[in-house]
Design a protein around this motif. Sequence first.
Motif, PDB file in Angstrom:
ATOM      1  N   LEU A 131      -6.895  -1.329   5.152  1.00  0.00           N
ATOM      2  CA  LEU A 131      -5.791  -1.936   4.407  1.00  0.00           C
ATOM      3  C   LEU A 131      -4.662  -2.393   5.317  1.00  0.00           C
ATOM      4  CD1 LEU A 131      -5.619   0.635   1.456  1.00  0.00           C
ATOM      5  CD2 LEU A 131      -6.688  -1.623   1.438  1.00  0.00           C
ATOM      6  N   ALA A 132      -4.909  -2.396   6.622  1.00  0.00           N
ATOM      7  CA  ALA A 132      -3.849  -2.694   7.578  1.00  0.00           C
ATOM      8  C   ALA A 132      -3.279  -4.105   7.428  1.00  0.00           C
ATOM      9  CB  ALA A 132      -4.353  -2.484   9.005  1.00  0.00           C
ATOM     10  N   GLY A 133      -3.998  -5.006   6.785  1.00  0.00           N
ATOM     11  CA  GLY A 133      -3.517  -6.375   6.610  1.00  0.00           C
ATOM     12  C   GLY A 133      -2.560  -6.559   5.450  1.00  0.00           C
ATOM     13  N   ALA A 134      -2.281  -5.492   4.704  1.00  0.00           N
ATOM     14  CA  ALA A 134      -1.352  -5.596   3.579  1.00  0.00           C
ATOM     15  C   ALA A 134       0.052  -5.924   4.080  1.00  0.00           C
ATOM     16  CB  ALA A 134      -1.337  -4.289   2.788  1.00  0.00           C
ATOM     17  N   GLN A 135       0.888  -6.474   3.191  1.00  0.00           N
ATOM     18  CA  GLN A 135       2.238  -6.864   3.602  1.00  0.00           C
ATOM     19  C   GLN A 135       3.091  -5.666   3.991  1.00  0.00           C
ATOM     20  OE1 GLN A 135       4.155  -9.717   0.883  1.00  0.00           O
ATOM     21  NE2 GLN A 135       2.132 -10.228   0.092  1.00  0.00           N
ATOM     22  N   SER A 136       2.899  -4.525   3.315  1.00  0.00           N
ATOM     23  CA  SER A 136       3.711  -3.352   3.599  1.00  0.00           C
ATOM     24  C   SER A 136       2.916  -2.097   3.273  1.00  0.00           C
ATOM     25  CB  SER A 136       5.004  -3.374   2.773  1.00  0.00           C
ATOM     26  OG  SER A 136       5.779  -2.214   2.995  1.00  0.00           O
ATOM     27  N   ILE A 137       2.976  -1.103   4.164  1.00  0.00           N
ATOM     28  CA  ILE A 137       2.346   0.197   3.929  1.00  0.00           C
ATOM     29  C   ILE A 137       3.456   1.235   3.916  1.00  0.00           C
ATOM     30  CG2 ILE A 137       0.678   1.905   4.743  1.00  0.00           C
ATOM     31  CD1 ILE A 137      -0.857  -0.362   6.072  1.00  0.00           C
ATOM     32  N   MET A 138       3.571   1.970   2.802  1.00  0.00           N
ATOM     33  CA  MET A 138       4.732   2.816   2.566  1.00  0.00           C
ATOM     34  C   MET A 138       4.339   4.284   2.404  1.00  0.00           C
ATOM     35  SD  MET A 138       6.377   0.428  -0.426  1.00  0.00           S
ATOM     36  CE  MET A 138       7.880   1.408  -0.534  1.00  0.00           C
ATOM     37  N   VAL A 139       5.252   5.157   2.816  1.00  0.00           N
ATOM     38  CA  VAL A 139       5.125   6.592   2.591  1.00  0.00           C
ATOM     39  C   VAL A 139       6.538   7.145   2.472  1.00  0.00           C
ATOM     40  CG1 VAL A 139       5.138   7.215   5.048  1.00  0.00           C
ATOM     41  CG2 VAL A 139       3.970   8.701   3.399  1.00  0.00           C
ATOM     42  N   SER A 140       6.704   8.238   1.776  1.00  0.00           N
ATOM     43  CA  SER A 140       8.052   8.798   1.651  1.00  0.00           C
ATOM     44  C   SER A 140       8.502   9.412   2.972  1.00  0.00           C
ATOM     45  CB  SER A 140       8.093   9.857   0.545  1.00  0.00           C
ATOM     46  OG  SER A 140       7.475  11.057   0.960  1.00  0.00           O
ATOM     47  N   GLU A 141       9.797   9.346   3.232  1.00  0.00           N
ATOM     48  CA  GLU A 141      10.333   9.943   4.460  1.00  0.00           C
ATOM     49  C   GLU A 141      10.038  11.436   4.551  1.00  0.00           C
ATOM     50  OE1 GLU A 141      14.448   9.085   5.123  1.00  0.00           O
ATOM     51  OE2 GLU A 141      14.023   7.135   6.038  1.00  0.00           O
ATOM     52  N   PRO A 142      10.196  12.218   3.463  1.00  0.00           N
ATOM     53  CA  PRO A 142       9.881  13.651   3.586  1.00  0.00           C
ATOM     54  C   PRO A 142       8.430  13.910   3.982  1.00  0.00           C
ATOM     55  CG  PRO A 142      11.171  13.255   1.613  1.00  0.00           C
ATOM     56  CD  PRO A 142      10.802  11.906   2.149  1.00  0.00           C
ATOM     57  N   GLU A 143       7.501  13.094   3.475  1.00  0.00           N
ATOM     58  CA  GLU A 143       6.101  13.276   3.842  1.00  0.00           C
ATOM     59  C   GLU A 143       5.876  12.926   5.307  1.00  0.00           C
ATOM     60  OE1 GLU A 143       2.025  14.252   2.942  1.00  0.00           O
ATOM     61  OE2 GLU A 143       3.935  14.649   1.932  1.00  0.00           O
ATOM     62  N   VAL A 179       0.878  -1.167   0.000  1.00  0.00           N
ATOM     63  CA  VAL A 179       0.000   0.000   0.000  1.00  0.00           C
ATOM     64  C   VAL A 179       0.913   1.213   0.000  1.00  0.00           C
ATOM     65  CG1 VAL A 179      -1.679   1.369   1.295  1.00  0.00           C
ATOM     66  CG2 VAL A 179      -1.913  -1.123   1.186  1.00  0.00           C
ATOM     67  N   VAL A 180       0.747   2.070  -0.997  1.00  0.00           N
ATOM     68  CA  VAL A 180       1.549   3.284  -1.101  1.00  0.00           C
ATOM     69  C   VAL A 180       0.665   4.476  -0.764  1.00  0.00           C
ATOM     70  CG1 VAL A 180       2.906   4.769  -2.622  1.00  0.00           C
ATOM     71  CG2 VAL A 180       3.039   2.270  -2.865  1.00  0.00           C
ATOM     72  N   ILE A 181       1.072   5.248   0.221  1.00  0.00           N
ATOM     73  CA  ILE A 181       0.367   6.478   0.578  1.00  0.00           C
ATOM     74  C   ILE A 181       1.016   7.610  -0.206  1.00  0.00           C
ATOM     75  CG2 ILE A 181      -0.318   8.017   2.442  1.00  0.00           C
ATOM     76  CD1 ILE A 181       0.239   5.638   4.373  1.00  0.00           C
ATOM     77  N   SER A 182       0.272   8.200  -1.129  1.00  0.00           N
ATOM     78  CA  SER A 182       0.858   9.269  -1.943  1.00  0.00           C
ATOM     79  C   SER A 182       1.206  10.474  -1.086  1.00  0.00           C
ATOM     80  CB  SER A 182      -0.102   9.677  -3.068  1.00  0.00           C
ATOM     81  OG  SER A 182      -1.275  10.288  -2.543  1.00  0.00           O
ATOM     82  N   HIS A 183       0.343  10.802  -0.136  1.00  0.00           N
ATOM     83  CA  HIS A 183       0.588  11.861   0.836  1.00  0.00           C
ATOM     84  C   HIS A 183      -0.459  11.706   1.932  1.00  0.00           C
ATOM     85  CE1 HIS A 183      -2.478  13.551  -1.743  1.00  0.00           C
ATOM     86  NE2 HIS A 183      -2.627  14.627  -0.989  1.00  0.00           N
ATOM     87  N   LEU A 184      -0.340  12.499   2.974  1.00  0.00           N
ATOM     88  CA  LEU A 184      -1.093  12.228   4.192  1.00  0.00           C
ATOM     89  C   LEU A 184      -2.331  13.098   4.381  1.00  0.00           C
ATOM     90  CD1 LEU A 184       2.002  11.600   6.461  1.00  0.00           C
ATOM     91  CD2 LEU A 184       0.211   9.930   5.984  1.00  0.00           C
TER      92      LEU A 184
END
Length: 267
Positions: free
Chosen positions: A127-139, A111-116
């Motif tokens: 979507l908490a059951g997905a293998q990985s939830i990602m966001v950029s460090e700057p965000e 799961v990719v979070i484009s921004h918050l």
Amino acid sequence: MNKQIKVHVMHCGDVLVDRRLAYRDEGFGHVPKLGERSEEHHIWTPVSCYLIEHPAGRVVIDAGWSEEVRSDPEGHLGYAYHYCRPRLPSGQSVRERLASRGLTAEDIRYVVISHLDVDHISGLRMLAGAQSIMVSEPEWQAATFQKKRCEGILIEPFALEPIPFGPYGLGKDLFGDGTVYLVFTPGHTAGLLSALVKTEKGWLLLASDAGYSAVSWNEEVLPGHMSDEKMCRDTFRWIREFSGRDDCAAAIANHDPAVRFGDYPGN
């Protein structure tokens, strides 16, 4: 092109905002709360999520609205309710959209979070059951109150790396094979990500809220809310140039009413 990679646009409800939130009005000095101006200044826009089917695993970009907004929108949104109104018809949450394809969160690799912003993370718990939830460090580093909505969810901020795309040449090659890039396109927020997907018909650029429609980058109409105007203009310039390439099938914004629901680029 890899014929096995498919992208599905999932409209996950809508949001009502003052037009100036999406398209800055030079004659109005701030982003108004809903009700501060008459209804003629209000617009409904879709809230989109994306499902990418890739041979190495499925990807969902953004989470749309939580199903809680159906019963208690003001309680769920808190202060953001002053600026936006959610609408989530039955069957349109990200969970329900996935279920209509026979999928659950456990079937999703990333799961990719484009921004918050709230309309992108409201439904994240589904979507908490997905293998990985990602966001950029700057965000993630720039976020303050948004992190409270993510409490109890394992989120993995990732460092930006050199890639061959984007206004600053930074992002992430998601599968390491050059078919899906997360592209650093800041300006609206400090760490906003777009996605580039290599489809059978060419590159599909999922521009998230880098702009609210093609008008944003083609005519350089800035949004009402920005973290950095120069970065926003740099991002617009890159999207405008990239979308004109012969190998770019389409560039689409998250909230553009002209973007249809379904497979994209479609037949």
